[in-house]
Design an enzyme around this catalytic site. Structure first.
Site, mmCIF file in Angstrom:
data_model
loop_
_atom_site.group_PDB
_atom_site.id
_atom_site.type_symbol
_atom_site.label_atom_id
_atom_site.label_comp_id
_atom_site.label_asym_id
_atom_site.label_seq_id
_atom_site.Cartn_x
_atom_site.Cartn_y
_atom_site.Cartn_z
ATOM 1 C CB ILE A 166 -0.994 0.288 0.805
ATOM 2 C CG1 ILE A 166 -1.808 -0.607 1.900
ATOM 3 C CG2 ILE A 166 -2.287 1.332 0.935
ATOM 4 C CD1 ILE A 166 -2.120 -1.588 0.140
ATOM 5 N NE ARG A 271 33.198 5.433 -21.657
ATOM 6 C CZ ARG A 271 34.311 4.700 -20.666
ATOM 7 N NH1 ARG A 271 34.624 5.975 -20.279
ATOM 8 N NH2 ARG A 271 34.095 4.038 -20.316
ATOM 9 N N GLY A 342 27.054 1.502 -19.887
ATOM 10 C CA GLY A 342 28.159 0.628 -18.767
ATOM 11 C C GLY A 342 28.360 0.525 -17.501
ATOM 12 C CD GLU A 366 -2.999 1.707 -9.654
ATOM 13 O OE1 GLU A 366 -4.108 1.386 -10.031
ATOM 14 O OE2 GLU A 366 -2.758 2.263 -8.726
#
Length: 386
Positions: A166, A271, A342, A366
């Site tokens: 809950i 990167r 990564g 749900e």
């Protein structure tokens, strides 16, 4: 670039001025107030309750309701609110979703005028918090199997039983509790300070760590007859509440996916591996393009669902399709984004794994993915396969 990666089909152009203003306001709150707190709150397994007054001040709690201190916004505006809150964290959207769709909406829809006047203004201002007690530990996807029961004793109802998973349970002032009675399933407004009512927070979660999740226990809890939601009779009423919440979830999941996509695009641009940025490789571009395809499809699906809802034409099976599609989309995007990050992706310095872990709960609560597939299947065939 001429196209916005997180709004590839310019969905924003399809929004009204009010809808855009609502989205911008909540987005600013998420960026300035929520995101600085969320990573540590997730690390610490703590709901950032200090944000509740500010969330309430935005007017987003019960925002589609008319009167009683509520904003009276349309369904698309509410969906955009859910999207922006979940872009911050599923825990924020879950808090607002439960308060709005599972507590305020049933009081507004099924409650007496006295109940509305007492509770809705407090809940809208965040001065009271509510929770929704339907799920039980042994029942899961089968709410008809609930064992919590209520029987009449004088002018009161006496409730016994328990509820599990809950949201907001242990910080709530009022719980909408569903119980079996001699006349079928009924809903009751249970004040959490009532003798015999206990709520215990569930610890050691790997998901929704910045959210309160509780187990509720009711041992001879006496509820005055005037606290029964007289219009909430039968499981159909409980499921109607879930339909409201599932609608918001279909939008919220998009926000989580957007957060992951934004982050991973920036990461792959900067990167450098083997002498070039990751973003210059075909594999990376194909994966990012697939994320945009999935997000764009989900945005258009939820926008049309919101328009149908505002026209009074939305059907539960349509909500099931959106919840199923969009949460699956967001989970897949979060997982793939985490992989592109990564080793960096496993820390809360980046958001993708946090969203991925949260979405493991969102895809379960749900209505699980399978439940929504069967709802759509029943609509297509006319046969109940549950």
């Amino acid at each position: 670039m001429s196209l916005d990666p997180v709004d590839f089909y310019d969905v924003r152009a399809l929004l009204s001025e009010e809808e855009r203003l609502v989205q911008e306001t909540v987005a600013r709150f998420v960026d300035e107030k929520a995101l600085p707190l969320i990573p540590k709150a997730f690390d610490d397994h703590r709901f950032p309750s200090e944000l509740v007054p500010e969330i309430a001040a935005l007017g987003v709690l019960g925002c589609t309701l008319e009167g009683y201190g509520c904003a009276g916004l349309n369904s698309v505006a509410y969906g955009l609110i859910c999207q922006e809150l979940e872009r911050g964290d599923s825990g924020l959207r879950s808090f607002a979703s439960v308060q709005s769709s599972l507590v305020m909406w049933p009081i507004y829809t099924f409650g007496s005028e006295e109940q509305k006047r007492r509770w809705l203004p407090l809940l809208a201002r965040g001065e009271a918090i509510g929770c929704y007690g339907l799920t039980e530990a042994h029942g899961g996807s089968d709410p008809n199997a609930m064992k919590t029961h209520a029987h009449k004793q004088g002018g009161d109802w006496v409730l016994n039983g328990s509820k599990m998973w809950i949201t907001n349970g242990s910080i709530s002032d009022v719980a909408v509790v569903w119980a079996q009675t001699d006349d079928g399933i009924r809903a009751f407004l249970v004040e959490t300070k009532s003798p015999g009512f206990q709520a215990h927070e569930i610890e050691r979660k790997l998901s929704l760590r910045a959210s309160v999740t509780s187990a509720l226990f009711l041992d001879g809890v006496r509820v005055p007859d005037e606290n029964a939601l007289l219009g909430a009779i039968g499981l159909k009423s409980a499921l109607a509440c879930l339909t409201q919440a599932r609608y918001g979830i279909s939008w919220g999941a998009i926000g989580a996916a957007i957060a992951c996509l934004r982050e991973v695009i920036e990461f792959t641009r900067t990167r450098v591996l083997f002498g070039r940025p990751l973003a210059r490789t075909q594999t990376t571009q194909r994966r990012l393009a697939d994320m945009v395809r999935r997000i764009t499809t989900s945005q258009l699906l939820s926008l049309q669902l919101g328009r149908l809802k505002d026209q009074g034409r939305m059907q539960p099976a349509q909500v099931s399709l959106a919840k199923w599609n969009n949460v699956r989309m967001a989970l897949d995007v979060a997982r793939d984004a985490r992989d592109l990050l990564g080793g960096s992706g496993i820390t809360t310095e980046y958001c993708s794994m946090r969203h991925m872990l949260n979405l493991e709960s969102v895809i379960t609560y749900e209505g699980t993915e399978i439940i929504h597939e069967l709802v759509v299947g029943q609509e297509l065939t006319g046969f109940d396969a549950f």
